[in-house]
Design an enzyme around this catalytic site. Structure first.
Site, PDB file in Angstrom:
ATOM      1  N   ARG A 122      11.065  -6.264   3.659  1.00  0.00           N
ATOM      2  CA  ARG A 122      10.966  -4.925   3.646  1.00  0.00           C
ATOM      3  C   ARG A 122      12.153  -3.955   4.124  1.00  0.00           C
ATOM      4  NH1 ARG A 122       5.099  -2.399   4.810  1.00  0.00           N
ATOM      5  NH2 ARG A 122       5.595  -2.753   6.907  1.00  0.00           N
ATOM      6  N   ARG A 147      -8.618   3.863  10.009  1.00  0.00           N
ATOM      7  CA  ARG A 147      -8.020   2.550  10.300  1.00  0.00           C
ATOM      8  C   ARG A 147      -8.936   1.647  11.406  1.00  0.00           C
ATOM      9  NH1 ARG A 147      -2.103   2.044   9.304  1.00  0.00           N
ATOM     10  NH2 ARG A 147      -1.575  -0.231  10.031  1.00  0.00           N
ATOM     11  N   ARG A 206       0.311  -7.217  14.064  1.00  0.00           N
ATOM     12  CA  ARG A 206      -0.421  -6.353  12.966  1.00  0.00           C
ATOM     13  C   ARG A 206      -1.186  -6.633  12.153  1.00  0.00           C
ATOM     14  NH1 ARG A 206       4.876  -4.380  10.764  1.00  0.00           N
ATOM     15  NH2 ARG A 206       3.634  -2.750   9.629  1.00  0.00           N
ATOM     16  N   LYS A 226       0.872  -1.117   0.128  1.00  0.00           N
ATOM     17  CA  LYS A 226       0.170   0.059  -0.162  1.00  0.00           C
ATOM     18  C   LYS A 226       0.790   1.382   0.088  1.00  0.00           C
ATOM     19  CE  LYS A 226      -0.980   1.186   3.880  1.00  0.00           C
ATOM     20  NZ  LYS A 226      -0.915   1.583   5.247  1.00  0.00           N
ATOM     21  N   ARG A 272      12.137  -1.844   9.691  1.00  0.00           N
ATOM     22  CA  ARG A 272      11.243  -1.249  10.778  1.00  0.00           C
ATOM     23  C   ARG A 272      11.241  -2.125  12.063  1.00  0.00           C
ATOM     24  NH1 ARG A 272       5.767   0.951   7.917  1.00  0.00           N
ATOM     25  NH2 ARG A 272       5.116  -0.375   9.716  1.00  0.00           N
TER      26      ARG A 272
HETATM   27  P1  ADP Z   1       1.321  -0.666   8.248  1.00  0.00           P
HETATM   28  O1  ADP Z   1       0.140  -0.227   7.333  1.00  0.00           O
HETATM   29  O2  ADP Z   1       2.529  -1.517   7.393  1.00  0.00           O
HETATM   30  O3  ADP Z   1       0.917  -1.142   9.626  1.00  0.00           O
HETATM   31  P2  ADP Z   1       1.835   2.155   8.872  1.00  0.00           P
HETATM   32  O4  ADP Z   1       2.934   3.056   8.730  1.00  0.00           O
HETATM   33  O5  ADP Z   1       0.471   2.553   8.209  1.00  0.00           O
HETATM   34  O6  ADP Z   1       2.280   0.686   8.557  1.00  0.00           O
HETATM   35  O7  ADP Z   1       1.341   2.270  10.385  1.00  0.00           O
HETATM   36  C1  ADP Z   1       2.352   1.829  11.495  1.00  0.00           C
HETATM   37  C2  ADP Z   1       1.867   1.692  12.832  1.00  0.00           C
HETATM   38  O8  ADP Z   1       1.191   3.268  13.147  1.00  0.00           O
HETATM   39  C3  ADP Z   1       0.579   0.916  13.108  1.00  0.00           C
HETATM   40  O9  ADP Z   1       0.734  -0.283  13.150  1.00  0.00           O
HETATM   41  C4  ADP Z   1      -0.266   1.571  14.105  1.00  0.00           C
HETATM   42  O10 ADP Z   1       0.395   1.204  15.285  1.00  0.00           O
HETATM   43  C5  ADP Z   1       0.115   3.089  13.986  1.00  0.00           C
HETATM   44  N1  ADP Z   1      -1.210   3.679  12.954  1.00  0.00           N
HETATM   45  C6  ADP Z   1      -0.934   4.093  11.793  1.00  0.00           C
HETATM   46  N2  ADP Z   1      -2.151   4.638  11.381  1.00  0.00           N
HETATM   47  C7  ADP Z   1      -3.056   4.770  12.540  1.00  0.00           C
HETATM   48  C8  ADP Z   1      -4.229   5.031  12.711  1.00  0.00           C
HETATM   49  N3  ADP Z   1      -5.110   5.735  11.460  1.00  0.00           N
HETATM   50  N4  ADP Z   1      -4.993   4.818  13.928  1.00  0.00           N
HETATM   51  C9  ADP Z   1      -4.145   4.323  14.898  1.00  0.00           C
HETATM   52  N5  ADP Z   1      -2.932   3.693  14.718  1.00  0.00           N
HETATM   53  C10 ADP Z   1      -2.182   4.139  13.636  1.00  0.00           C
END
Ligand code: ADP
Length: 225
Positions: A133, A94, A177, A20, A166
């Protein structure tokens, strides 16, 4: 599938490991979107090293989600100036409870999301991809050892920084996750699919990066063919 007509406000969904963020990055670059990435906003908050950053860091390291209002506040701060730009949301909403927060943001900022796009990938495929990754700790660009390697091994194409893994890309946290994604995103995807089918689109994420990108451009009405 009917193409959305060149959306100006776009939300991209996809489980961790779906590709994504790489896809969003390329759409953003090629079609002039400003990226709004909540994961990146959170990692920036961590880099600041204050009390909020420390709290966010321990949540991310566990693989769980940050409280809705904390994310919303960071988003509002990021989007403070009136936005005439095209926006691409990666990582928001999310959870089901973030849907009304997105609506609040739309009202406040005076835009409407034209398309909710899901990059569909099975949990098994996502898992296999995540172990390969690599990310740039400086600008957040993401790479994949096999599918999207940097031009020079181990180094970011954009700023020459050494690439790293990461912290939340280790097997235990990856499993958490994936579970969190299924639990929280299924109701979100159902919501848009049911209530906004004309704005909801799904692409097959289990193809090569270029194929997924081509399908995405087609679905968004960006391709010339
Ligand atoms: P991925 O989609 O691979 O998990 P992201 O960079 O989008 O990676 O998100 C990393 C982390 O940031 C998530 O596991 C979560 O803990 C937090 N996070 C990101 N966006 C949100 C959101 N909208 N609400 C709550 N937590 C979020």
């Amino acid at each position: 599938m009917i193409a959305i007509s060149s959306p100006k406000h776009l939300v991209v969904f996809g489980r961790p490991g779906s590709g994504k963020s790489s896809l969003a990055e390329r759409i953003g670059t090629d079609h002039g979107f400003r990226m709004v990435r909540t994961g990146e906003l959170l990692r920036t908050a961590i880099r600041k090293g204050d009390a909020l950053g420390a709290e966010v860091e321990s949540i991310l390291a566990s693989g769980n989600l940050v409280p809705d209002l904390m994310v919303f506040e960071l988003l509002e701060r990021d989007l403070k100036a009136p936005v005439n730009e095209k926006l691409l949301f990666d990582g928001f909403p999310r959870t089901f409870s973030q849907i009304p927060l997105m609506e609040r943001l739309e009202k406040r900022m005076g835009f409407r999301v034209d398309c909710f796009l899901e990059i569909a990938v099975s949990p098994e495929e996502a898992l296999a991809r995540m172990t390969a990754r690599r990310v740039c700790p400086h600008c957040g660009a993401t790479y994949h050892l096999k599918n999207k390697p940097p031009k020079v091994e181990g180094v970011c194409d954009h700023d020459g920084e050494r690439l790293t893994t990461r912290k939340d890309d280790n097997p235990e946290v990856i499993a958490v996750r994936q579970g969190v994604y299924d639990e929280h995103m299924s109701p979100v995807l159902n919501h848009y699919q049911t209530n906004a089918p004309e704005r909801f689109r799904r692409v097959n994420g289990e193809q090569s990066f270029d194929e997924v990108y081509a399908e995405t451009e087609h679905v968004l009405g960006f391709s010339k063919t």
